[in-house]
Each structure stands twice: as structure tokens, then as C-alpha cells.
Scaffold this motif. Sequence first.
Motif, PDB file in Angstrom:
ATOM      1  N   ALA A   1       0.831  -1.203   0.000  1.00  0.00           N
ATOM      2  CA  ALA A   1       0.000   0.000   0.000  1.00  0.00           C
ATOM      3  C   ALA A   1       0.867   1.255   0.000  1.00  0.00           C
ATOM      4  CB  ALA A   1      -0.936  -0.004   1.210  1.00  0.00           C
ATOM      5  N   GLU A   2       1.931   1.257   0.795  1.00  0.00           N
ATOM      6  CA  GLU A   2       2.821   2.421   0.853  1.00  0.00           C
ATOM      7  C   GLU A   2       3.523   2.635  -0.483  1.00  0.00           C
ATOM      8  OE1 GLU A   2       6.865   3.883   3.129  1.00  0.00           O
ATOM      9  OE2 GLU A   2       5.586   2.393   4.109  1.00  0.00           O
ATOM     10  N   ARG A   3       4.023   1.558  -1.084  1.00  0.00           N
ATOM     11  CA  ARG A   3       4.740   1.666  -2.366  1.00  0.00           C
ATOM     12  C   ARG A   3       3.810   2.081  -3.497  1.00  0.00           C
ATOM     13  NH1 ARG A   3       8.645  -3.716  -1.917  1.00  0.00           N
ATOM     14  NH2 ARG A   3       9.669  -3.041   0.001  1.00  0.00           N
ATOM     15  N   ALA A   4       2.538   1.706  -3.401  1.00  0.00           N
ATOM     16  CA  ALA A   4       1.552   2.080  -4.420  1.00  0.00           C
ATOM     17  C   ALA A   4       0.899   3.422  -4.106  1.00  0.00           C
ATOM     18  CB  ALA A   4       0.490   0.993  -4.541  1.00  0.00           C
ATOM     19  N   ASN A   5       1.300   4.030  -2.988  1.00  0.00           N
ATOM     20  CA  ASN A   5       0.773   5.332  -2.573  1.00  0.00           C
ATOM     21  C   ASN A   5      -0.751   5.299  -2.405  1.00  0.00           C
ATOM     22  OD1 ASN A   5       1.096   7.986  -1.766  1.00  0.00           O
ATOM     23  ND2 ASN A   5       0.798   8.782  -3.834  1.00  0.00           N
ATOM     24  N   MET A   6      -1.204   4.295  -1.659  1.00  0.00           N
ATOM     25  CA  MET A   6      -2.635   4.173  -1.388  1.00  0.00           C
ATOM     26  C   MET A   6      -2.830   3.699   0.046  1.00  0.00           C
ATOM     27  SD  MET A   6      -3.622   0.591  -3.373  1.00  0.00           S
ATOM     28  CE  MET A   6      -3.274   1.286  -4.957  1.00  0.00           C
ATOM     29  N   SER A   7      -4.057   3.767   0.506  1.00  0.00           N
ATOM     30  CA  SER A   7      -4.345   3.327   1.869  1.00  0.00           C
ATOM     31  C   SER A   7      -4.465   1.804   1.918  1.00  0.00           C
ATOM     32  CB  SER A   7      -5.645   3.961   2.362  1.00  0.00           C
ATOM     33  OG  SER A   7      -6.735   3.469   1.608  1.00  0.00           O
ATOM     34  N   ARG A   8      -4.321   1.261   3.113  1.00  0.00           N
ATOM     35  CA  ARG A   8      -4.479  -0.193   3.275  1.00  0.00           C
ATOM     36  C   ARG A   8      -5.901  -0.633   2.955  1.00  0.00           C
ATOM     37  NH1 ARG A   8      -2.288  -2.786   8.347  1.00  0.00           N
ATOM     38  NH2 ARG A   8      -2.980  -4.601   7.206  1.00  0.00           N
ATOM     39  N   PRO A   9      -6.945   0.142   3.326  1.00  0.00           N
ATOM     40  CA  PRO A   9      -8.299  -0.277   2.939  1.00  0.00           C
ATOM     41  C   PRO A   9      -8.495  -0.356   1.412  1.00  0.00           C
ATOM     42  CG  PRO A   9      -8.435   1.307   4.719  1.00  0.00           C
ATOM     43  CD  PRO A   9      -6.991   1.275   4.283  1.00  0.00           C
ATOM     44  N   THR A  10      -7.817   0.533   0.662  1.00  0.00           N
ATOM     45  CA  THR A  10      -7.910   0.460  -0.799  1.00  0.00           C
ATOM     46  C   THR A  10      -7.253  -0.814  -1.299  1.00  0.00           C
ATOM     47  OG1 THR A  10      -7.918   2.875  -0.988  1.00  0.00           O
ATOM     48  CG2 THR A  10      -7.351   1.628  -2.969  1.00  0.00           C
ATOM     49  N   LEU A  11      -6.084  -1.148  -0.756  1.00  0.00           N
ATOM     50  CA  LEU A  11      -5.417  -2.394  -1.142  1.00  0.00           C
ATOM     51  C   LEU A  11      -6.273  -3.593  -0.759  1.00  0.00           C
ATOM     52  CD1 LEU A  11      -3.020  -3.955  -2.273  1.00  0.00           C
ATOM     53  CD2 LEU A  11      -1.991  -3.862   0.004  1.00  0.00           C
ATOM     54  N   SER A  12      -6.892  -3.531   0.388  1.00  0.00           N
ATOM     55  CA  SER A  12      -7.783  -4.609   0.813  1.00  0.00           C
ATOM     56  C   SER A  12      -8.941  -4.767  -0.181  1.00  0.00           C
ATOM     57  CB  SER A  12      -8.315  -4.320   2.208  1.00  0.00           C
ATOM     58  OG  SER A  12      -9.241  -5.297   2.606  1.00  0.00           O
ATOM     59  N   GLY A  13      -9.476  -3.646  -0.642  1.00  0.00           N
ATOM     60  CA  GLY A  13     -10.548  -3.692  -1.639  1.00  0.00           C
ATOM     61  C   GLY A  13     -10.085  -4.338  -2.927  1.00  0.00           C
ATOM     62  N   ILE A  14      -8.869  -4.030  -3.332  1.00  0.00           N
ATOM     63  CA  ILE A  14      -8.309  -4.630  -4.549  1.00  0.00           C
ATOM     64  C   ILE A  14      -8.182  -6.139  -4.369  1.00  0.00           C
ATOM     65  CG2 ILE A  14      -6.176  -4.818  -5.911  1.00  0.00           C
ATOM     66  CD1 ILE A  14      -5.870  -1.756  -5.510  1.00  0.00           C
ATOM     67  N   GLU A  15      -7.659  -6.553  -3.229  1.00  0.00           N
ATOM     68  CA  GLU A  15      -7.462  -7.983  -2.996  1.00  0.00           C
ATOM     69  C   GLU A  15      -8.777  -8.734  -2.822  1.00  0.00           C
ATOM     70  OE1 GLU A  15      -4.624  -8.331   0.188  1.00  0.00           O
ATOM     71  OE2 GLU A  15      -2.941  -7.867  -1.147  1.00  0.00           O
ATOM     72  N   LYS A  16      -9.850  -8.021  -2.550  1.00  0.00           N
ATOM     73  CA  LYS A  16     -11.182  -8.637  -2.473  1.00  0.00           C
ATOM     74  C   LYS A  16     -11.920  -8.551  -3.798  1.00  0.00           C
ATOM     75  CE  LYS A  16     -11.771  -7.714   2.432  1.00  0.00           C
ATOM     76  NZ  LYS A  16     -12.425  -6.867   3.431  1.00  0.00           N
ATOM     77  N   GLY A  17     -11.353  -7.825  -4.775  1.00  0.00           N
ATOM     78  CA  GLY A  17     -11.991  -7.689  -6.079  1.00  0.00           C
ATOM     79  C   GLY A  17     -13.105  -6.664  -6.078  1.00  0.00           C
ATOM     80  N   SER A  18     -12.940  -5.598  -5.327  1.00  0.00           N
ATOM     81  CA  SER A  18     -13.975  -4.567  -5.227  1.00  0.00           C
ATOM     82  C   SER A  18     -14.131  -3.815  -6.545  1.00  0.00           C
ATOM     83  CB  SER A  18     -13.622  -3.577  -4.115  1.00  0.00           C
ATOM     84  OG  SER A  18     -14.520  -2.503  -4.120  1.00  0.00           O
ATOM     85  N   GLU A  19     -15.388  -3.639  -6.958  1.00  0.00           N
ATOM     86  CA  GLU A  19     -15.661  -2.916  -8.195  1.00  0.00           C
ATOM     87  C   GLU A  19     -15.596  -1.402  -8.018  1.00  0.00           C
ATOM     88  OE1 GLU A  19     -19.733  -3.979  -6.421  1.00  0.00           O
ATOM     89  OE2 GLU A  19     -17.867  -5.040  -6.759  1.00  0.00           O
ATOM     90  N   SER A  20     -15.500  -0.951  -6.778  1.00  0.00           N
ATOM     91  CA  SER A  20     -15.464   0.492  -6.530  1.00  0.00           C
ATOM     92  C   SER A  20     -14.049   1.065  -6.573  1.00  0.00           C
ATOM     93  CB  SER A  20     -16.115   0.812  -5.186  1.00  0.00           C
ATOM     94  OG  SER A  20     -15.366   0.240  -4.142  1.00  0.00           O
ATOM     95  N   VAL A  21     -13.031   0.217  -6.664  1.00  0.00           N
ATOM     96  CA  VAL A  21     -11.645   0.677  -6.747  1.00  0.00           C
ATOM     97  C   VAL A  21     -11.313   0.926  -8.214  1.00  0.00           C
ATOM     98  CG1 VAL A  21      -9.240   0.099  -6.249  1.00  0.00           C
ATOM     99  CG2 VAL A  21     -11.036  -0.652  -4.698  1.00  0.00           C
ATOM    100  N   SER A  22     -10.645   2.043  -8.484  1.00  0.00           N
ATOM    101  CA  SER A  22     -10.340   2.400  -9.869  1.00  0.00           C
ATOM    102  C   SER A  22      -9.351   1.426 -10.500  1.00  0.00           C
ATOM    103  CB  SER A  22      -9.782   3.822  -9.950  1.00  0.00           C
ATOM    104  OG  SER A  22      -8.449   3.844  -9.495  1.00  0.00           O
ATOM    105  N   ILE A  23      -9.442   1.323 -11.800  1.00  0.00           N
ATOM    106  CA  ILE A  23      -8.552   0.425 -12.533  1.00  0.00           C
ATOM    107  C   ILE A  23      -7.111   0.898 -12.418  1.00  0.00           C
ATOM    108  CG2 ILE A  23      -8.747   1.574 -14.776  1.00  0.00           C
ATOM    109  CD1 ILE A  23      -8.953  -1.306 -15.970  1.00  0.00           C
ATOM    110  N   GLY A  24      -6.919   2.205 -12.255  1.00  0.00           N
ATOM    111  CA  GLY A  24      -5.576   2.737 -12.069  1.00  0.00           C
ATOM    112  C   GLY A  24      -4.941   2.228 -10.786  1.00  0.00           C
ATOM    113  N   SER A  25      -5.740   2.082  -9.746  1.00  0.00           N
ATOM    114  CA  SER A  25      -5.227   1.553  -8.479  1.00  0.00           C
ATOM    115  C   SER A  25      -4.810   0.091  -8.630  1.00  0.00           C
ATOM    116  CB  SER A  25      -6.278   1.691  -7.378  1.00  0.00           C
ATOM    117  OG  SER A  25      -6.538   3.053  -7.130  1.00  0.00           O
ATOM    118  N   TYR A  26      -5.602  -0.677  -9.363  1.00  0.00           N
ATOM    119  CA  TYR A  26      -5.227  -2.068  -9.638  1.00  0.00           C
ATOM    120  C   TYR A  26      -3.869  -2.094 -10.350  1.00  0.00           C
ATOM    121  CZ  TYR A  26      -9.651  -4.376  -8.392  1.00  0.00           C
ATOM    122  OH  TYR A  26     -10.725  -4.904  -7.712  1.00  0.00           O
ATOM    123  N   LEU A  27      -3.705  -1.203 -11.326  1.00  0.00           N
ATOM    124  CA  LEU A  27      -2.471  -1.164 -12.106  1.00  0.00           C
ATOM    125  C   LEU A  27      -1.276  -0.738 -11.244  1.00  0.00           C
ATOM    126  CD1 LEU A  27      -1.250  -1.679 -14.828  1.00  0.00           C
ATOM    127  CD2 LEU A  27      -1.881   0.617 -15.520  1.00  0.00           C
TER     128      LEU A  27
END
Length: 103
Positions: free
Chosen positions: A38-64
Motif C-alpha cells: 500500500a505504501e509503495r503504491a501510494n494508497m491506503s491499506r483499505p484500498t489495497l484490501s478492496g483490490i485484494e477482495k476484487g472490489s468494483e469500486s476501486v479504480s482500474i488505475g489503483s489495480y495497475l
Amino acid sequence: MARRKVILLPKVKRILSELGENIKLARLRRKLSAAQVAERANMSRPTLSGIEKGSESVSIGSYLLVLQVLGLEKDFLDVAKDDVLGRKLQDAKLTVKERAPKK
């Protein structure tokens, strides 16, 4: 302005969930903590958690960004690389109108 809820079909939700699981497994194989990624991707841990859960509300840029941290950003280029249906339509020379006719 209120944000509209994204509605996805169950099949698409399963695909996103599988993508998130694959990202999580890649992180664990590299022995990186969620906080580190999360720190290296410059995002919060909850956002990373959303990505790892496959959340549709996280932007595709964050996945990238997370894929980049894991060294997997080139895998993103494989999406829609082999467009079988598109090639069949092209080979059949079907015409597609640019716009729908005006009423």
C-alpha cells in the motif's frame, strides 16, 4: 452529486474476485506485507484490501499501481490481446454503423 452504485453481473464479480485473489497471492509469494504494498503504491491499506477482495469500486488505475509494485504491470497488456470474436467479425466483414439512425 450522488455517486451511482456500480451493478455487475455475478460472472463479472467472480472474475474481479479471482483477480483480487491472484494479486493477493502474488503479494504473499513476494513476502510483502499489505502495508508495504500500500505504501509503495501510494494508497491506503483499505484500498489495497478492496483490490485484494476484487472490489468494483476501486479504480482500474489503483489495480495497475499494485501490479506495478509487484512487477506484474506487463500482464495488464494481455487483457483483450487475443480478441477471437472481434477477429471473426472482421473476417466475416460485417459492417457496423457508426451511429444509430435518427428518429
